[in-house]
Structures are given as structure tokens and as C-alpha cells.
Write a protein that holds these residues in place. Structure first.
Motif, PDB file in Angstrom:
ATOM      1  N   THR A 221       0.860  -1.187   0.000  1.00  0.00           N
ATOM      2  CA  THR A 221       0.000   0.000   0.000  1.00  0.00           C
ATOM      3  C   THR A 221       0.893   1.232   0.000  1.00  0.00           C
ATOM      4  O   THR A 221       2.068   1.160   0.362  1.00  0.00           O
ATOM      5  CB  THR A 221      -0.877   0.077   1.264  1.00  0.00           C
ATOM      6  N   PHE A 222       0.327   2.342  -0.425  1.00  0.00           N
ATOM      7  CA  PHE A 222       1.089   3.600  -0.405  1.00  0.00           C
ATOM      8  C   PHE A 222       0.129   4.728  -0.063  1.00  0.00           C
ATOM      9  O   PHE A 222      -0.953   4.819  -0.637  1.00  0.00           O
ATOM     10  CB  PHE A 222       1.717   3.853  -1.781  1.00  0.00           C
ATOM     11  N   ARG A 223       0.493   5.522   0.924  1.00  0.00           N
ATOM     12  CA  ARG A 223      -0.385   6.619   1.300  1.00  0.00           C
ATOM     13  C   ARG A 223       0.457   7.857   1.598  1.00  0.00           C
ATOM     14  O   ARG A 223       1.461   7.769   2.309  1.00  0.00           O
ATOM     15  CB  ARG A 223      -1.179   6.244   2.560  1.00  0.00           C
ATOM     16  N   VAL A 224       0.052   8.991   1.027  1.00  0.00           N
ATOM     17  CA  VAL A 224       0.778  10.235   1.303  1.00  0.00           C
ATOM     18  C   VAL A 224       0.096  10.949   2.469  1.00  0.00           C
ATOM     19  O   VAL A 224      -1.124  11.120   2.477  1.00  0.00           O
ATOM     20  CB  VAL A 224       0.816  11.143   0.057  1.00  0.00           C
ATOM     21  N   MET A 225       0.885  11.314   3.472  1.00  0.00           N
ATOM     22  CA  MET A 225       0.331  11.994   4.653  1.00  0.00           C
ATOM     23  C   MET A 225       0.986  13.369   4.775  1.00  0.00           C
ATOM     24  O   MET A 225       2.129  13.550   4.350  1.00  0.00           O
ATOM     25  CB  MET A 225       0.686  11.219   5.927  1.00  0.00           C
ATOM     26  N   ASN A 226       0.279  14.301   5.398  1.00  0.00           N
ATOM     27  CA  ASN A 226       0.953  15.555   5.728  1.00  0.00           C
ATOM     28  C   ASN A 226       1.698  15.358   7.053  1.00  0.00           C
ATOM     29  O   ASN A 226       1.519  14.339   7.724  1.00  0.00           O
ATOM     30  CB  ASN A 226      -0.022  16.734   5.764  1.00  0.00           C
ATOM     31  N   ALA A 227       2.526  16.351   7.410  1.00  0.00           N
ATOM     32  CA  ALA A 227       3.417  16.166   8.563  1.00  0.00           C
ATOM     33  C   ALA A 227       2.633  15.847   9.848  1.00  0.00           C
ATOM     34  O   ALA A 227       3.027  14.970  10.613  1.00  0.00           O
ATOM     35  CB  ALA A 227       4.295  17.401   8.751  1.00  0.00           C
ATOM     36  N   GLY A 228       1.502  16.537  10.041  1.00  0.00           N
ATOM     37  CA  GLY A 228       0.719  16.330  11.263  1.00  0.00           C
ATOM     38  C   GLY A 228       0.169  14.911  11.341  1.00  0.00           C
ATOM     39  O   GLY A 228       0.248  14.246  12.383  1.00  0.00           O
ATOM     40  N   GLU A 229      -0.368  14.440  10.210  1.00  0.00           N
ATOM     41  CA  GLU A 229      -0.931  13.089  10.146  1.00  0.00           C
ATOM     42  C   GLU A 229       0.176  12.051  10.387  1.00  0.00           C
ATOM     43  O   GLU A 229      -0.014  11.067  11.103  1.00  0.00           O
ATOM     44  CB  GLU A 229      -1.524  12.902   8.740  1.00  0.00           C
ATOM     45  N   PHE A 230       1.363  12.317   9.787  1.00  0.00           N
ATOM     46  CA  PHE A 230       2.467  11.369   9.933  1.00  0.00           C
ATOM     47  C   PHE A 230       2.959  11.334  11.381  1.00  0.00           C
ATOM     48  O   PHE A 230       3.338  10.268  11.879  1.00  0.00           O
ATOM     49  CB  PHE A 230       3.619  11.737   8.990  1.00  0.00           C
ATOM     50  N   ALA A 231       2.929  12.484  12.045  1.00  0.00           N
ATOM     51  CA  ALA A 231       3.374  12.524  13.449  1.00  0.00           C
ATOM     52  C   ALA A 231       2.513  11.584  14.292  1.00  0.00           C
ATOM     53  O   ALA A 231       3.022  10.860  15.154  1.00  0.00           O
ATOM     54  CB  ALA A 231       3.309  13.949  13.984  1.00  0.00           C
ATOM     55  N   GLY A 232       1.199  11.573  14.019  1.00  0.00           N
ATOM     56  CA  GLY A 232       0.294  10.668  14.732  1.00  0.00           C
ATOM     57  C   GLY A 232       0.593   9.216  14.406  1.00  0.00           C
ATOM     58  O   GLY A 232       0.658   8.365  15.293  1.00  0.00           O
ATOM     59  N   TYR A 233       0.861   8.950  13.117  1.00  0.00           N
ATOM     60  CA  TYR A 233       1.184   7.586  12.674  1.00  0.00           C
ATOM     61  C   TYR A 233       2.484   7.113  13.332  1.00  0.00           C
ATOM     62  O   TYR A 233       2.593   5.993  13.810  1.00  0.00           O
ATOM     63  CB  TYR A 233       1.294   7.597  11.146  1.00  0.00           C
ATOM     64  N   ALA A 234       3.496   8.023  13.372  1.00  0.00           N
ATOM     65  CA  ALA A 234       4.801   7.662  13.942  1.00  0.00           C
ATOM     66  C   ALA A 234       4.691   7.427  15.450  1.00  0.00           C
ATOM     67  O   ALA A 234       5.382   6.577  16.002  1.00  0.00           O
ATOM     68  CB  ALA A 234       5.820   8.758  13.647  1.00  0.00           C
ATOM     69  N   ALA A 235       3.794   8.188  16.113  1.00  0.00           N
ATOM     70  CA  ALA A 235       3.634   8.020  17.561  1.00  0.00           C
ATOM     71  C   ALA A 235       3.127   6.607  17.872  1.00  0.00           C
ATOM     72  O   ALA A 235       3.537   6.001  18.863  1.00  0.00           O
ATOM     73  CB  ALA A 235       2.675   9.064  18.100  1.00  0.00           C
TER      74      ALA A 235
END
Lengths: 239, 309
Positions: A221-235
Motif C-alpha cells: 500500500t502507499f499513502r501520502v500523509m501531511n506532517a501532522g498526520e504522519f506525526a500521529g502515525y509515527a507516535a
């Protein structure tokens, strides 16, 4: 405005299954997009496909509106300086039998048809900008540290004033403080030259520090996230 | 009780460029059941300390000082005497798991080899191997035991080398860069594994790393090395939350989560060290007089090598 790079429905397989499938994103001039994924998720392969070092199984890459795989050899040669790649292992990116002054001057000498020694004097401001001394360039790669070679590599790449840089984990083999120096330098040079960057890494914090948007390569799968969304994913990923 | 005491450890290598002083007057100790982490960048001499403790230095190394294990001097004892300790009492988790495993031996056999040396009866090897591997959160330990190293991922190989190191239930574990080259998920599992060891509270660990976040999460005591010297040593929570030495402060500020502020300059070469403070040229608040080399002294319950602190 037309994006600098568009990836449209890219997929790659080696015959035993897909490495990645349906990857689509765009990169504007001056923008940094991250490619994040675990080992083996295909992020380096994707980077190599973008720049034409590997063939795609499906999909197309448009650079300034032109489809890269359909360009003539001549047109592609003209385009090469505009798309550059920064590799993970700086010590393996330089010819061990060439002095750094020859290595860094080679691309510009080739593309402009000039002598390497003439080209090297033009590179002096760039050498100063990356924090190296001209005398260090009389060394062979094995005589310098990883951080110093990665800086020399940046001189080599930025000498061509590229419009797009694919950086494949450029600091994953470097120490924390050297990583901060190299990434800071990349940011400055990028800002000055309005260079776009596809930044490949498996470190979420480096991603957040460097990228405007982040494409996450998961299992097929591939999904583009903005920085805020990615911060939540990384957490969610962290310990 | 201190399981390991290192005092005035000096390691140097004669080279064509002069004497490379890889480790200078290093003093620290590891208490029983404690995780002590030495942090340093490439070339700061951190691996050399681990190698000195394990008698694994190259033959041309010039070594002096003292290393005491459970009160007994071990630095200059004979290889024959030391081989009774290495692997039994003191174990190493090596830096490069791929290069440290035998590619032609099944993973289970590589764990059982240690059990064999320790005198565990053959019939117990298989069950002991399975229990060691399942303790390292392998979901299918039997399958891992029957696999060859190339069939495992980098993170799994890292856990396997840890399993081999733990097989003999050593009293002291030396872990050299256990997260180097691992991706985020594998690194996360390695950190969890060390957190489990820490919870158990029975293992004493000397860890050598440049992964500051790993160190911050698991260390009880932390030491920071710069150009072969310890510049700060003390309780890990204090070292990371309120670093005193300007180099430690610089390292913390260089972390991506802290804004990635770079430190200017580079470490001096170990063959051409200056007379005064080694950090003087990079220091944001350098001393005006830099003739005397600063000594370690106690500040707020920890040791710091800076005349401004």
C-alpha cells in the motif's frame, strides 16, 4: 502550475510478487517529500525507479511534463544533471582510486565539456558552503570520515544545480551530530537553489524534521500523509 | 556491589601517523543488575573499552590501567585464565550480527554450542534453546532454531546473537551497538528486549552505542565519550535531562526531536590531540585560557570534565 515530478500508478515486481503497487504522488519545485517504510518495503527501489536506474513494471514518471522512460537517449542525457541521487553509503559512491578533486569535478566537466582542473576552481564557493577545505580534496575517499565524504558528495551533486535530488537514507550510517550537520546543510542548499527532494528514510523523526509531506510504503500500500498526520502515525510506531 | 570497575584505562595503537590514543584514563564502574551505557560518536574510543574488557583488542594495542570483574583484576591476566570468564561470566553481543553468525550452521545449533561448552546435557539443548528464543519474543522459536541465519531478518539476527550471549546466563553482558543498521521496527523490538532485561533486574549490562534514544530509554548510568575520554558520567536520567558538559548538550540538541541543531566542527584526530581541552575549538563557551587539560570533577552527583562546570 505543473509539478516538477509526477509519479503515476507506479508498480514494480521482480517476477515473484509486487515490490510496490499503485504508487502515485507529485513533487513541486523546492518541496521535500519523504518516502518512509521498513527494510524491504521497496523505498530504495522506488527511488531508483524515479530516477531511471531501474525499470518500472507499470506506471509512468513525468519530469517537467515529459515521460522519462520515453525520452530519447540524447534528451535523457540532457536531463540527467537536473535529477541527482544521494546514496546511503557515501564511501561506496566515490571511486576509491580517484582523488576527491577529480571525483567531484567529473560530472560538471562531463556535462559542460571542460577540464576537471578548471571546473574544480568553480566549485570552491560550494566547498566552503559545505564546510570542507579545498586541501581535503587531494585525498582519496578512504582518508576521510563518512561525514566528510557525504559533504564531498553534496559538492558533486549540487555542482550540477539539480532541480530534483533523490536522497536515499543519506545519513543512516552517520553519527547523530554529523547527521544534524549534513541535514542542515541539505536544507540550506535546497532553500537557496529551490531544489525539490525525495527523501528516503526509516527514521520517523528525521522525516518530520525534513519533509513537508510523507509517503508511507506499507505492505503493498502507499499513502501520502501531511506532517501532522504522519506525526500521529509515527507516535503509534514508537516504543 | 560493583560487577565491573574500570580505572585509569588507557589503550593506544602505534601507527605511522603517531600514537593513536583511543582511550585515555577512563574510569567508571557498573553495579550488579544495572545497565551502564557508554555513548560516543565514531572514533570516540567506545568500542575499544568493550574490547579491552573482553580481551579482544588487536595484538599491537598498548594497554594500561585496571579492569576488575567482581573484585578480581582481569585486564592483564593470561588468555588461558580469561577464557574461563569469556562466554561464561562475561558475554558479548557483537556489533555486526550478520558477520558474527556462522552462515552454515542452523540458528538453534549456534545457541546449543554455548550450552554444550557450559556443560548442559545434550538432551536438554533443544528445550533450553527454545526457551531462550521464546524469551526473546520470537513468535515461532522452533522454526527459528531450524533456520539458517540468512533466512532471518536483520532484527531477528540481532535478537539471535543476544540469545547466544545470554545462553550461558552470564553475570555481565557487553553489548556493542545493538541497534546499528536496524530499521525502525527491528530497533523497537531490540529496545523492548533490553527493557525486559532491565525489568528482570538480574543482568548487568555494559552497552556501547551512539543511539542516544536507546540509551535514554534503558540506561541506569550513562557515560559520554569524546576523543577517547569520558567527559560526563552519572545517573542516566540526570545526564539526559540536564546535561552539563557542552558536548553532551550539543549531542542532545542534534537529535531530530530536539530541533537537530548541529554542532560546529569535527572531533580532533586521535593521533593529533591538542594539549588543552579537546572540545575547545567546538565549544560554544570556550575558556579563555586553554593550557591545562581539564580533569573529571564532581558536579551535582556526577563526574564532568569541564572547567566551566
Amino acid at each position: 502550475m505543473q509539478p516538477l515530478l509526477s509519479a503515476e500508478c507506479l508498480s514494480k515486481n521482480y517476477g515473484h510478487g509486487d515490490i510496490f503497487r499503485d504508487v502515485s504522488f507529485t513533487v513541486d519545485a523546492g518541496e521535500t517529500i519523504g518516502l518512509f517504510g521498513m527494510s524491504g518495503s521497496g523505498k530504495s527501489t522506488l527511488g531508483r525507479c524515479l530516477i531511471g536506474l531501474e525499470r518500472l513494471s507499470d506506471g509512468r514518471v513525468l519530469f517537467e511534463g515529459a515521460e522519462v522512460s520515453k525520452l530519447s537517449e540524447r534528451r535523457l542525457r540532457e536531463l540527467r544533471p537536473a535529477m541527482q541521487m544521494l546514496f546511503q553509503h557515501p564511501e561506496m559512491s566515490m571511486d576509491p582510486r580517484m582523488r576527491l578533486c577529480d571525483s567531484v569535478a567529473e560530472p560538471l566537466a562531463y556535462h559542460e565539456g571542460r577540464e576537471r582542473s578548471d571546473v574544480f576552481s568553480d566549485l570552491l564557493p560550494l566547498i566552503a558552503a559545505v564546510g570542507l577545505r579545498p586541501d581535503q580534496f587531494s585525498c582519496y575517499p578512504n582518508q576521510l570520515s563518512g561525514g566528510e565524504i557525504q559533504r564531498a558528495m553534496m559538492v558533486k551533486i549540487y555542482s550540477l544545480s539539480p532541480k530534483l535530488i533523490i536522497a536515499d537514507e543519506p545519513t543512516s550510517m552517520l553519527d547523530m551530530s554529523v547527521q544534524a550537520q549534513i541535514l542542515g546543510l541539505m536544507k540550506n542548499l535546497q532553500k537557496k537553489n529551490n531544489t525539490a527532494c525525495v527523501f528516503i528514510s526509516h527514521d520517523p523523526q528525521v522525516m518530520l524534521a525534513m519533509c513537508d509531506r510523507i509517503g508511507v510504503l506499507g505492505e503493498k500500500t502507499f499513502r501520502v500523509m501531511n506532517a501532522g498526520e504522519f506525526a500521529g502515525y509515527a507516535a503509534d510506531l514508537s516504543v | 556491589m560493583n560487577i565491573l570497575e574500570v580505572s585509569e584505562l588507557n589503550v593506544a595503537f602505534p601507527t605511522r601517523r603517531g600514537l593513536v590514543r583511543a582511550s585515555q584514563n577512563v574510569n567508571f564502574s557498573v553495579k550488579e543488575g544495572e545497565i551502564c551505557v557508554l555513548i560516543g560518536e565514531t572514533g570516540s574510543g567506545k568500542s575499544v573499552i568493550g574490547q579491552a574488557v573482553l580481551h579482544l583488542l588487536p595484538q599491537n594495542a598498548r594497554v594500561s590501567g585496571s579492569v576488575r570483574y567482581a573484585g578480581e583484576e582481569i585486564l592483564l591476566i593470561s588468555e588461558q585464565k580469561f577464557s574461563r570468564l569469556r562466554g561464561h561470566e562475561i558475554s558479548l553481543i557483537p556489533q555486526n550480527p550478520t558477520g558474527s553468525l556462522d552462515p552454515l550452521m542452523r540458528c538453534g545449533q549456534q545457541v546449543a554450542e554455548v550450552l554444550d561448552v557450559c556443560g548442559v546435557p545434550k538432551e536438554e539443548h533443544s528445550s533450553r534453546t527454545t526457551s531462550i528464543l521464546s524469551a526473546l519474543s520470537f513468535s515461532d522459536p522452533e522454526l527459528v532454531a531450524a533456520s539458517y541465519p540468512h533466512e532471518l531478518s536483520g532484527g531477528m539476527r540481532q535478537r539471535l546473537t543476544t540469545g547466544i550471549a545470554l545462553a550461558a546466563s552470564p553475570r555481565l553482558l557487553v553489548a556493542d551497538e545493538p541497534t546499528k543498521g536496524l530499521d525502525y521496527a527491528a530497533r523497537k523490538r531490540t529496545i523492548e528486549m533490553f527493557l525486559n532485561l532491565k525489568r528482570r533486574g538480574t543482568d548487568s549490562v555494559l552497552m556501547i552505542t551512539h543511539d542516544l534514544e536507546l540509551a535514554e530509554m534503558i540506561a541506569d548510568q550513562a557515560g559520554v565519550l569524546y576523543s577517547g575520554e569520558l567527559v560526563e558520567f552519572g545517573p542516566a536520567a540526570d545526564v539526559f535531562s540536564s546535561p552539563l558538559h557542552p558536548y553532551t548538550k550539543g549531542l542532545m540538541a542534534a537529535l531530530p526531536k530536539n530541533g537537530m541543531t548541529p554542532m560546529p566542527g569535527m572531533c580532533p584526530g586521535l593521533a593529533q590531540l591538542p594539549d588543552g581541552c579537546y572540545f575547545h575549538d567546538r565549544c560554544p563557551t570556550p575558556c579563555e585560557e586553554n593550557h591545562v587539560h581539564p580533569l573529571m570533577h564532581e558536579v551535582c552527583g556526577r563526574q564532568v570534565r569541564c572547567s566551566r562546570c
